[in-house]
Design an enzyme around this catalytic site. Sequence first.
Site, PDB file in Angstrom:
ATOM      1  CD  GLU A  71     -48.657  23.450-100.734  1.00 39.18           C
ATOM      2  OE1 GLU A  71     -48.341  24.553-100.213  1.00 39.18           O
ATOM      3  OE2 GLU A  71     -48.948  23.324-101.936  1.00 39.18           O
ATOM      4  CG  HIS A 104     -44.754  25.604-104.712  1.00 35.67           C
ATOM      5  ND1 HIS A 104     -44.314  25.104-103.515  1.00 35.67           N
ATOM      6  CD2 HIS A 104     -46.033  26.031-104.497  1.00 35.67           C
ATOM      7  CE1 HIS A 104     -45.269  25.228-102.606  1.00 35.67           C
ATOM      8  NE2 HIS A 104     -46.309  25.781-103.176  1.00 35.67           N
TER       9      HIS A 104
END
Length: 221
Positions: A71, A104
């Site tokens: 990420e 997310h």
Amino acid sequence: MGIRLEGVLAAATLPLVLTMALFLGPLVQLVLDSPWGLVDGIKLGFDPWFWTLCVSDMRWLRNQVVAPLTEELVFRACMLPMLVPCAGPTTAIFVCPLFFGVAHFHHAIELLRFRQVSVSGIFLSAVFQFSYTAVFGAYTAFIFIRTGHLVGPVLCHSFCNYMGFPAVSAALEHPQRLLIVSCYLLGVVLFLLLFFPATDPFFYGSSPICSLAGGQRAMCS
């Protein structure tokens, strides 16, 4: 992309110490509630058997290694160098985390698929997740631009994944809540005081990403 040796030692320690200062309250609470105690917990950290168990746990690998590395690589090391020349460092710090927060939303999709909670609960959870990840993303973007290193954001991300969101309600109900709440407040004060000094580009050598900023380089100095 922040993968370099110049200033790497400072980049691996100072941002992590800064983040740990913010989590001083939760860390003290964790130590007080630990079944091992502080000394035994430190000893456990040097036990090869303990780390062997961690590495063999797929959830631990995902949360502490794979997710922070991938990420931060995508949303900081790859995305920020593209945003900085167009928007400048300051704007990029606040724009980049929006993509990170949206990424997310899959957690909400999973909850909808399995109907574990109500729709309103899923919506509130998604809003909270987006807000929390966006703020955290802005913080690691700030670290990446100021230090010019990827290692700091990765380690801070791994640490925050381990700690989770601070359990403020549990702290207020704790038998030693005065000590814990005091540490919460002290941690916030230390974080604010050290926020710019601990990320001063002076400690990290030249920051390549700042060369992309043109005349908009206030955040880089």
